[in-house]
Design an enzyme around this catalytic site. Structure first.
Site, PDB file in Angstrom:
ATOM      1  N   GLN A   1       6.637   6.599   4.576  1.00 59.56           N
ATOM      2  CA  GLN A   1       5.243   6.346   4.974  1.00 59.56           C
ATOM      3  C   GLN A   1       4.908   6.914   6.357  1.00 59.56           C
ATOM      4  O   GLN A   1       3.745   6.980   6.733  1.00 59.56           O
ATOM      5  CB  GLN A   1       4.946   4.843   4.958  1.00 59.56           C
ATOM      6  CG  GLN A   1       4.995   4.251   3.554  1.00 59.56           C
ATOM      7  CD  GLN A   1       4.635   2.793   3.579  1.00 59.56           C
ATOM      8  OE1 GLN A   1       5.482   1.944   3.852  1.00 59.56           O
ATOM      9  NE2 GLN A   1       3.374   2.477   3.323  1.00 59.56           N
TER      10      GLN A   1
ATOM     11  N   CYS B   1      -1.012  -1.562  -0.088  1.00 57.50           N
ATOM     12  CA  CYS B   1      -0.051  -0.657   0.544  1.00 57.50           C
ATOM     13  C   CYS B   1      -0.766   0.128   1.635  1.00 57.50           C
ATOM     14  O   CYS B   1      -1.872   0.635   1.425  1.00 57.50           O
ATOM     15  CB  CYS B   1       0.514   0.295  -0.505  1.00 57.50           C
ATOM     16  SG  CYS B   1       1.698   1.482   0.160  1.00 57.50           S
TER      17      CYS B   1
ATOM     18  N   HIS C   1       9.412   2.160  -2.441  1.00 59.38           N
ATOM     19  CA  HIS C   1       8.954   3.328  -1.677  1.00 59.38           C
ATOM     20  C   HIS C   1      10.077   4.357  -1.513  1.00 59.38           C
ATOM     21  O   HIS C   1       9.846   5.567  -1.559  1.00 59.38           O
ATOM     22  CB  HIS C   1       8.523   2.919  -0.265  1.00 59.38           C
ATOM     23  CG  HIS C   1       7.061   2.616  -0.125  1.00 59.38           C
ATOM     24  ND1 HIS C   1       6.090   3.540  -0.405  1.00 59.38           N
ATOM     25  CD2 HIS C   1       6.404   1.499   0.281  1.00 59.38           C
ATOM     26  CE1 HIS C   1       4.890   3.002  -0.180  1.00 59.38           C
ATOM     27  NE2 HIS C   1       5.053   1.760   0.235  1.00 59.38           N
TER      28      HIS C   1
ATOM     29  N   GLY D   1       5.457  -4.586   5.881  1.00 60.89           N
ATOM     30  CA  GLY D   1       6.590  -3.713   5.603  1.00 60.89           C
ATOM     31  C   GLY D   1       6.189  -2.278   5.847  1.00 60.89           C
ATOM     32  O   GLY D   1       4.997  -1.936   5.807  1.00 60.89           O
TER      33      GLY D   1
END
Ligand code: ZN
Length: 206
Positions: free
Chosen positions: A68, A121, A167, A63
């Site tokens: 990000q 992550c 997120h 993902g």
């Protein structure tokens, strides 16, 4: 504002691929992302999604949320080919997830079941920690065409969609983790990558 955002995305997409991934400590990971309301236009959105998908695969990850890559919009992608050991896949109820675009997503728990597993992550490289999450969720989102979709996810796929949606609200998995479970990757692979978190729970004390 809108044009600044479009310019920023266009500039990012003109740069090298895969896109650079922003890591913990950068404010964009902590500021709730803005709802996507057509700010990029269809062509730029499609290009951004392609670049995010490529970046997710290259990482490799299952993902990737727009913050990000430094973009504060409620956009994420996910895909899980579940290429792992069969016993681990079964314990985690990890059956794979087809490519998914999540725009303005939100989720709610379905039932009372919980699942606790190690999770990592791309924005917190080198670590894993156990997160206890709802085992099944109902996810509401827009897809790339702007259609509203509501769908239930369970098992590992439910974990992925929760992690990516979190997120977009400025939440990292560490905020929800059992912090005594925190492990670096070397210790994870040597000690805690089995089907169950029970040995880690007993020995690390969480
Ligand atoms: Zn993440």
């Amino acid at each position: 504002m809108t044009s600044q955002l479009s310019d920023h995305v266009a500039e990012l997409l003109a740069g090298p691929r895969p896109l650079p991934i922003v890591t913990a400590g950068h404010p964009v990971l902590r500021i709730p992302a803005a709802r996507y309301d057509g700010q990029l236009g269809d062509a730029l959105l499609a290009d951004l999604l392609d670049a995010m998908r490529e970046t997710m695969h290259a990482a490799p990850g299952v993902g990737l949320a727009a913050p990000q890559i430094g973009i504060g919009l409620q956009i994420a992608v996910a895909q899980d080919s579940a290429e792992i050991m069969p016993d681990i896949a079964e314990a985690r109820d990890r059956r794979g997830l087809g490519y998914l675009v999540l725009i303005n997503p939100s989720y709610a728990a379905v039932g009372t079941g919980r699942a606790a597993f190690y999770e990592g992550c791309l924005s917190v490289p080198g670590y894993q920690a156990v997160v206890d999450r709802p085992a099944a969720v109902s996810l509401t989102r827009l897809d790339a065409s702007g259609a509203v979709l509501m769908q239930e996810f369970s098992g590992w796929s439910a974990r992925i969609v929760q992690h990516e949606t979190d997120h977009l609200g400025g939440t990292l998995y560490l905020d929800k983790a059992l912090t005594r479970s925190l492990t670096d990757l070397a210790n994870y692979q040597a000690l805690w990558c089995g089907p169950s978190v029970e040995p880690a729970r007993r020995i690390l004390g969480f």
